[in-house]
Scaffold this motif. Structure first.
Motif, PDB file in Angstrom:
ATOM      1  N   ILE A 165       1.031  -1.207  -0.139  1.00 29.28           N
ATOM      2  CA  ILE A 165       0.020  -0.053  -0.040  1.00 29.28           C
ATOM      3  C   ILE A 165       0.753   1.260   0.024  1.00 29.28           C
ATOM      4  CG2 ILE A 165      -2.000  -0.907   1.074  1.00 29.28           C
ATOM      5  CD1 ILE A 165      -0.775   0.879   3.403  1.00 29.28           C
ATOM      6  N   PHE A 166       1.893   1.138  -0.677  1.00 30.36           N
ATOM      7  CA  PHE A 166       2.914   2.336  -0.934  1.00 30.36           C
ATOM      8  C   PHE A 166       2.015   3.131  -1.708  1.00 30.36           C
ATOM      9  CE2 PHE A 166       4.580   2.237  -4.788  1.00 30.36           C
ATOM     10  CZ  PHE A 166       5.427   3.423  -4.702  1.00 30.36           C
ATOM     11  N   GLY A 167       2.492   4.612  -1.699  1.00 27.49           N
ATOM     12  CA  GLY A 167       1.802   5.597  -2.262  1.00 27.49           C
ATOM     13  C   GLY A 167       1.898   5.284  -3.768  1.00 27.49           C
ATOM     14  N   GLU A 168       0.766   4.896  -4.486  1.00 26.85           N
ATOM     15  CA  GLU A 168       0.731   4.368  -6.022  1.00 26.85           C
ATOM     16  C   GLU A 168       0.790   5.607  -6.686  1.00 26.85           C
ATOM     17  OE1 GLU A 168       1.174   1.882  -8.815  1.00 26.85           O
ATOM     18  OE2 GLU A 168       0.666   1.264  -6.826  1.00 26.85           O
ATOM     19  N   PRO A 169       1.914   5.468  -7.544  1.00 28.14           N
ATOM     20  CA  PRO A 169       2.028   6.867  -8.417  1.00 28.14           C
ATOM     21  C   PRO A 169       1.432   6.814  -9.424  1.00 28.14           C
ATOM     22  CG  PRO A 169       3.916   5.395  -8.725  1.00 28.14           C
ATOM     23  CD  PRO A 169       3.288   4.705  -7.690  1.00 28.14           C
ATOM     24  N   ALA A 170       0.992   7.669 -10.192  1.00 28.24           N
ATOM     25  CA  ALA A 170      -0.109   7.852 -11.458  1.00 28.24           C
ATOM     26  C   ALA A 170       0.787   7.178 -12.611  1.00 28.24           C
ATOM     27  CB  ALA A 170      -0.297   9.369 -11.866  1.00 28.24           C
ATOM     28  N   ASP A 171       2.103   7.370 -12.773  1.00 32.07           N
ATOM     29  CA  ASP A 171       2.833   6.654 -13.867  1.00 32.07           C
ATOM     30  C   ASP A 171       3.067   5.547 -13.619  1.00 32.07           C
ATOM     31  OD1 ASP A 171       4.430   7.632 -12.287  1.00 32.07           O
ATOM     32  OD2 ASP A 171       5.771   8.324 -13.766  1.00 32.07           O
ATOM     33  N   LYS A 172       3.643   4.606 -14.391  1.00 32.89           N
ATOM     34  CA  LYS A 172       4.185   3.372 -14.397  1.00 32.89           C
ATOM     35  C   LYS A 172       5.538   3.310 -13.965  1.00 32.89           C
ATOM     36  CE  LYS A 172       1.187   0.613 -17.293  1.00 32.89           C
ATOM     37  NZ  LYS A 172       0.887  -0.508 -17.894  1.00 32.89           N
ATOM     38  N   SER A 173       5.853   3.675 -12.548  1.00 31.33           N
ATOM     39  CA  SER A 173       7.133   3.847 -12.156  1.00 31.33           C
ATOM     40  C   SER A 173       7.831   2.880 -11.364  1.00 31.33           C
ATOM     41  CB  SER A 173       7.328   5.284 -11.424  1.00 31.33           C
ATOM     42  OG  SER A 173       6.375   5.306 -10.610  1.00 31.33           O
ATOM     43  N   ALA A 174       7.185   1.572 -11.178  1.00 32.84           N
ATOM     44  CA  ALA A 174       7.873   0.597 -10.629  1.00 32.84           C
ATOM     45  C   ALA A 174       8.371  -0.070 -11.787  1.00 32.84           C
ATOM     46  CB  ALA A 174       7.104  -0.178  -9.979  1.00 32.84           C
ATOM     47  N   LEU A 175       9.618  -0.970 -11.477  1.00 29.05           N
ATOM     48  CA  LEU A 175      10.103  -1.656 -12.569  1.00 29.05           C
ATOM     49  C   LEU A 175      10.150  -3.143 -11.999  1.00 29.05           C
ATOM     50  CD1 LEU A 175      13.764   0.378 -12.909  1.00 29.05           C
ATOM     51  CD2 LEU A 175      11.606   0.344 -14.345  1.00 29.05           C
ATOM     52  N   TRP A 176       9.820  -3.952 -12.993  1.00 26.85           N
ATOM     53  CA  TRP A 176       9.761  -5.422 -12.885  1.00 26.85           C
ATOM     54  C   TRP A 176      10.833  -6.141 -13.668  1.00 26.85           C
ATOM     55  CZ3 TRP A 176       8.649  -9.130  -9.912  1.00 26.85           C
ATOM     56  CH2 TRP A 176       8.367 -10.421 -10.466  1.00 26.85           C
ATOM     57  N   LEU A 177      11.657  -6.630 -12.727  1.00 31.15           N
ATOM     58  CA  LEU A 177      12.855  -7.560 -13.503  1.00 31.15           C
ATOM     59  C   LEU A 177      12.764  -8.964 -12.989  1.00 31.15           C
ATOM     60  CD1 LEU A 177      15.669  -5.246 -11.481  1.00 31.15           C
ATOM     61  CD2 LEU A 177      14.435  -5.025 -13.598  1.00 31.15           C
ATOM     62  N   SER A 178      11.875  -9.720 -14.215  1.00 34.36           N
ATOM     63  CA  SER A 178      11.262 -11.058 -13.970  1.00 34.36           C
ATOM     64  C   SER A 178      12.188 -11.916 -13.781  1.00 34.36           C
ATOM     65  CB  SER A 178      10.456 -11.289 -15.239  1.00 34.36           C
ATOM     66  OG  SER A 178      11.136 -10.981 -16.381  1.00 34.36           O
ATOM     67  N   SER A 179      13.635 -11.692 -14.467  1.00 33.93           N
ATOM     68  CA  SER A 179      14.568 -12.963 -14.265  1.00 33.93           C
ATOM     69  C   SER A 179      15.285 -13.174 -13.074  1.00 33.93           C
ATOM     70  CB  SER A 179      15.642 -12.809 -15.650  1.00 33.93           C
ATOM     71  OG  SER A 179      16.185 -11.443 -15.214  1.00 33.93           O
ATOM     72  N   VAL A 180      15.128 -12.029 -12.123  1.00 34.17           N
ATOM     73  CA  VAL A 180      15.964 -12.172 -10.875  1.00 34.17           C
ATOM     74  C   VAL A 180      15.548 -13.595 -10.007  1.00 34.17           C
ATOM     75  CG1 VAL A 180      16.409 -10.841  -8.599  1.00 34.17           C
ATOM     76  CG2 VAL A 180      16.307  -9.672 -10.717  1.00 34.17           C
ATOM     77  N   ALA A 181      16.770 -14.279  -9.791  1.00 30.44           N
ATOM     78  CA  ALA A 181      16.401 -15.280  -8.886  1.00 30.44           C
ATOM     79  C   ALA A 181      17.063 -15.181  -7.587  1.00 30.44           C
ATOM     80  CB  ALA A 181      17.175 -16.624  -9.570  1.00 30.44           C
ATOM     81  N   GLN A 182      16.739 -16.394  -6.680  1.00 32.66           N
ATOM     82  CA  GLN A 182      17.346 -16.211  -5.401  1.00 32.66           C
ATOM     83  C   GLN A 182      17.740 -17.753  -4.989  1.00 32.66           C
ATOM     84  OE1 GLN A 182      14.663 -16.203  -1.965  1.00 32.66           O
ATOM     85  NE2 GLN A 182      12.996 -15.622  -3.318  1.00 32.66           N
ATOM     86  N   VAL A 183      18.442 -17.737  -4.150  1.00 36.06           N
ATOM     87  CA  VAL A 183      18.836 -19.215  -3.437  1.00 36.06           C
ATOM     88  C   VAL A 183      18.617 -18.858  -1.892  1.00 36.06           C
ATOM     89  CG1 VAL A 183      20.340 -20.363  -4.970  1.00 36.06           C
ATOM     90  CG2 VAL A 183      21.356 -18.735  -3.471  1.00 36.06           C
ATOM     91  N   ARG A 184      18.573 -20.077  -1.223  1.00 37.44           N
ATOM     92  CA  ARG A 184      18.680 -19.950   0.199  1.00 37.44           C
ATOM     93  C   ARG A 184      20.311 -20.269   0.626  1.00 37.44           C
ATOM     94  NH1 ARG A 184      14.267 -22.980   3.647  1.00 37.44           N
ATOM     95  NH2 ARG A 184      15.295 -22.826   5.747  1.00 37.44           N
ATOM     96  N   SER A 185      20.863 -19.193   1.021  1.00 34.17           N
ATOM     97  CA  SER A 185      22.310 -19.116   1.195  1.00 34.17           C
ATOM     98  C   SER A 185      22.701 -20.368   2.173  1.00 34.17           C
ATOM     99  CB  SER A 185      22.955 -18.034   1.600  1.00 34.17           C
ATOM    100  OG  SER A 185      22.357 -16.900   0.739  1.00 34.17           O
TER     101      SER A 185
END
Ligand SMILES: Cc1cc2nc3c(=O)[nH]c(=O)nc-3n(C[C@H](O)[C@H](O)[C@H](O)COP(=O)(O)OP(=O)(O)OC[C@H]3O[C@@H](n4cnc5c(N)ncnc54)[C@H](O)[C@@H]3O)c2cc1C
Length: 367
Positions: free
Chosen positions: A134-154
């Motif tokens: 619920i962060f103040g949603e900006p009018a424009d598309k100003s978030a970035l979606w980086l779909s290929s970022v992965a993670q491991v459990r270190s």
């Protein structure tokens, strides 16, 4: 003759180097002061990408891209070999706008970097990915979606790497602290520990934040220092968060078993690994801003680790300029879990006289 390599430090870098050298036919011994994977590598969040990848030099991009090509195969083989699942998953990363300043200039740079590097990126409303923010949603598309970022459990990746080294015949000697060297005519003859001396054909230092200290006067102009990072762990419902979320340098990482990690601080505190009340307050505040549901969730753990800090996050992966059988693989700063397979590949190629996939000059030892 089989190359016999003594590796000093059993974090993610030392274990990855050991595994790669064994694969290439070397004999390896790891000397570890405590237990393998007990320092920065254990503390790490396990995101397999620089946080805003367009902010880093090409040498970081090249190494993280090499690692990202190796990681899916490596984690799968590790699971088959050892039965331990490092929990590699491509969860994607949502980058929310920096609320302190307009981000449009940065987004232009980010878009052009992503296009140049074939790195999937889309501008979106954060609500397209995460209805719960619920962060103040900006009018424009100003978030970035980086779909290929992965993670491991270190911690799991570390357990799997350690087991794989053992299964491949590597020797791991724990509770053994390296305290000095026997060096004659530009050549290491043996390494001195609190449990005797060890010798090999080659020596590799992978002692993270302690690498400079171990080298003493042989460090030359090596610029590796401890940078403390603190992290929180929350117990949540497994479906609360599905993607990594990043804003103003702080992130939340969802784990498969219903926990969320919140991190991290970057502090110049020398070798002090204490956790602090101030950092806990800051991380709690950031975590609650990002995901208000976390205010009702249990904080189960708070820890700190010492990153091997280096200028621009560029590690040194090279031979010592004046000692012919001494190598270093250290200084991965914020991205050692990400860079581990690539760094191990480059250093092992160097020791085994194999060709390199690209120019490794940026990772040379500063003199
Ligand atoms: C809070 C936090 C979050 C992070 N998040 C991420 C992330 O999301 N993604 C990412 O890619 N990276 C992350 N990192 C960074 C990453 O964890 C480090 O870059 C990486 O772990 C460095 O690995 P290393 O093997 O060089 O060091 P370490 O894991 O510190 O290993 C060094 C080893 O050397 C041993 N040693 C030291 N001195 C001696 C001696 N005298 N004799 C013998 N052994 C010795 C130590 O005991 C230790 O086991 C994070 C780090 C922190 C602290």
């Amino acid at each position: 003759m089989v190359t016999d390599v003594v590796i000093i430090g059993g974090g993610v870098i030392g274990l990855a180097v050991a595994r790669e050298l064994l694969r290439l036919g070397a004999r390896v011994r790891i000397l570890e002061r405590g237990s393998c994977g007990g320092e920065a590598s254990w503390a790490g969040g396990g995101i397999l990408s620089p946080l805003l990848p367009w902010n880093y030099p090409d040498s970081v991009t090249q190494l993280t891209q090499l690692s990202n090509r190796l990681l899916p195969g490596l984690t799968e083989i590790l699971q088959q070999e050892t039965g331990i699942d490092p929990e590699y998953q491509v969860s994607g990363m949502l980058v929310l706008p920096n609320m302190n300043n307009g981000q449009s200039t940065q987004f232009v740079e980010a878009e052009s970097w992503c296009t140049r590097n074939a790195f999937p990126m889309k501008r979106i409303h954060s609500s397209e990915i995460m209805s719960k923010l619920i962060f103040g949603e900006p009018a424009d598309k100003s978030a970035l979606w980086l779909s290929s970022v992965a993670q491991v459990r270190s911690p799991r990746l570390l357990q799997a790497l350690k087991r794989s080294v053992e299964l491949s015949g590597g020797s791991i000697i724990e509770q053994t602290k390296v305290s000095g060297w026997r060096i004659g005519q530009g050549h290491v003859e043996s390494v001195i520990t609190d449990r005797g001396e060890y010798s090999g054909t080659n020596y590799v230092i992978t002692a993270g934040a302690w690498s400079r200290e171990i080298l003493g006067r042989h460090a030359l102009k090596l610029d590796i220092r401890p940078v403390r990072g603190q992290m929180l762990l929350f117990k949540v419902n497994p479906d609360l968060l599905g993607v990594v979320v990043l804003q103003n340098g702080f992130y939340l990482i969802p784990r498969q078993d219903g926990y969320v990690l919140a991190g991290s601080t970057t502090e110049e505190a020398g070798f002090d690994k204490s956790i602090t009340i101030d950092a806990r307050k800051l991380l709690l505040e950031k975590a609650h801003d990002l995901l208000p549901e976390l205010t009702e969730k249990t904080l189960v753990r708070h820890w700190a680790g010492l990153r091997p800090g280096s200028p621009d996050n560029i590690p040194v992966i090279n031979r010592h300029p004046a000692i012919d059988n001494l190598y270093l693989n250290s200084g991965h700063h914020r991205y050692g879990v990400t860079m581990a397979p690539g760094s191990a590949h480059l250093l092992s190629n160097m020791i085994m006289n194999n060709p390199q996939p690209f120019d490794i000059t940026p990772y040379q030892w500063p003199v």
